[in-house]
Scaffold this motif. Structure first.
Motif, short mmCIF file in Angstrom:
data_model
loop_
_atom_site.label_atom_id
_atom_site.label_comp_id
_atom_site.label_asym_id
_atom_site.label_seq_id
_atom_site.Cartn_x
_atom_site.Cartn_y
_atom_site.Cartn_z
N ARG A 1 4.64 9.52 3.13
CA ARG A 1 4.12 10.64 2.52
C ARG A 1 3.76 11.60 3.85
NH1 ARG A 1 0.32 6.24 -0.26
NH2 ARG A 1 0.64 5.43 1.78
N THR A 2 3.77 11.14 5.11
CA THR A 2 3.36 11.67 6.33
C THR A 2 4.25 11.86 7.24
OG1 THR A 2 2.21 10.09 7.50
CG2 THR A 2 0.85 11.12 5.88
N ARG B 1 4.12 0.41 11.20
CA ARG B 1 3.85 0.88 9.88
C ARG B 1 4.54 2.61 9.60
NH1 ARG B 1 0.02 -2.20 7.58
NH2 ARG B 1 0.04 -1.07 5.59
N PHE B 2 5.27 2.61 8.64
CA PHE B 2 5.77 4.14 8.42
C PHE B 2 5.54 4.34 7.21
CE2 PHE B 2 9.39 6.45 6.10
CZ PHE B 2 9.16 7.45 6.79
N ASP B 3 4.71 5.69 6.99
CA ASP B 3 4.31 6.08 5.80
C ASP B 3 5.21 7.42 5.38
OD1 ASP B 3 2.87 7.33 3.87
OD2 ASP B 3 0.99 7.07 4.71
N SER C 1 2.57 3.96 12.91
CA SER C 1 1.28 3.54 13.16
C SER C 1 1.19 2.04 13.52
CB SER C 1 -0.06 3.75 12.43
OG SER C 1 0.31 3.24 11.09
N ASP D 1 0.71 -1.28 -0.02
CA ASP D 1 0.13 0.05 0.04
C ASP D 1 0.87 1.23 0.13
OD1 ASP D 1 1.12 0.06 2.56
OD2 ASP D 1 -1.08 0.01 3.68
N GLY D 2 2.17 1.11 -0.12
CA GLY D 2 2.98 2.25 -0.31
C GLY D 2 3.74 2.88 1.16
N THR D 3 3.15 1.99 2.03
CA THR D 3 3.97 2.29 3.42
C THR D 3 5.13 1.43 3.54
OG1 THR D 3 2.56 0.68 4.50
CG2 THR D 3 1.98 2.78 4.42
#
Length: 297
Positions: free
Chosen positions: A86-87, A82-84, A91, A69-71
């Motif tokens: 984009r932000t 989970r590291f995103d 989480s 999912d891009g994370t």
């Protein structure tokens, strides 16, 4: 990259990380992600533009593995988050080895089936309390299964291109082990794959021919082994602590190398001022495309 000479490392990012580790090439971004474990930093470097971005993590990050999912799945001292990018947020905290507070997560990989393998280690690097785990995600959620134990510092792991062999290092033992992966994910036929006489095996990956590429802590080189364990000529590096490589670039023939300053004496650092920086060189065999952790798969 400006050099076209095979196996001639050059420093492409003079970062001087304390403990650079875990490089992964994200083809869609044409960028390399990696971490500085001890400084709790995540880095992204785009070779074509020389753009370098850094995020601060809430704790040490030992590995980053891309998710569908891009994370990214981030290995933290006590578990998974989970590291995103984009932000910049973290989480989904999942605790691992709550009963072993001296342990931490160390290294990981994604196999061809989209499953994650990772290891744990004694944070003090003294006791054989580390283990090897596998993660699968399906409709009911995240499933973590235990597969082997007795590691003081588990490293690697890496999976063969065919997905049937798992390689794992026990760094203080200077040993790389191999296992056969059964259809259900269990491991069998444990054997010694290779031993290092000089330096300690750190992160490992495989290329498209099944050759195992191994960073050598304290060894100043990238070691290489054929699938049968025969050692190939190593790639000398200009720094002592070589942690892990990743294949990238459009043809997957650029080898990116993370390194570390941790544990080096002042006199050594004078001779190796770029220790901890990111290096790269070209090679004649392509790597394997970076797999992503498959959700619901």
């Amino acid at each position: 990259m400006t050099s076209t000479t095979l196996h001639q490392p050059e420093c492409i990012l003079d970062l001087r990380a304390t403990l650079g580790e875990g490089p992964v090439w994200i083809a869609g971004e044409k960028s390399l992600y990696f971490v500085d474990i001890l400084e709790a930093k995540i880095h992204r470097f785009t070779p074509s533009s020389r753009d370098h971005q850094t995020w601060s993590a809430p704790d040490r990050v030992a590995f980053l593995l891309p998710v569908a999912d891009g994370t990214f799945l981030a290995g933290m001292p006590d578990g998974l988050r989970r590291f995103d990018p984009r932000t910049g947020g973290f989480s989904d905290h999942t605790i691992v080895e709550a009963e072993k507070p001296r342990n931490r997560l160390n290294d990981g990989c994604v196999d061809p089936q989209g499953h994650v393998w990772f290891g744990t280690m004694d944070d003090g690097e003294e006791n054989p309390s580390g283990s090897i785990y596998r993660i699968v995600h399906d409709e009911s959620g995240l499933h973590i299964t235990h597969h082997d134990e007795g590691y003081t510092v588990s490293n690697g792991p890496a999976v063969s291109p065919c997905g049937k062999v798992l390689y794992v290092c026990d760094s203080p033992e200077q040993t790389i082990y191999a296992f056969d992966i059964k259809e259900d994910g269990d491991l069998e036929n444990e054997r010694i794959f290779a031993r290092l006489d000089d330096g300690y095996p750190d992160g490992i990956v495989t290329d498209s021919e099944g050759t195992v590429w191994c960073g050598t802590w304290g060894g100043g080189r990238v070691a290489r082994f054929k699938p049968d364990g025969t050692e190939l000529p190593p790639i000398p590096m200009p720094v002592t602590n070589v942690t892990k490589v990743a294949f990238g670039g459009d043809d997957l023939k650029t080898v990116f190398v993370t390194t570390a300053r941790k544990g080096l004496e002042a006199e050594t650092l004078k001779k190796e001022p770029q220790a901890g920086s990111l290096f790269a060189f070209r090679t004649d065999v392509s790597g394997v495309p970076q797999q992503v952790f498959r959700l619901n798969g």
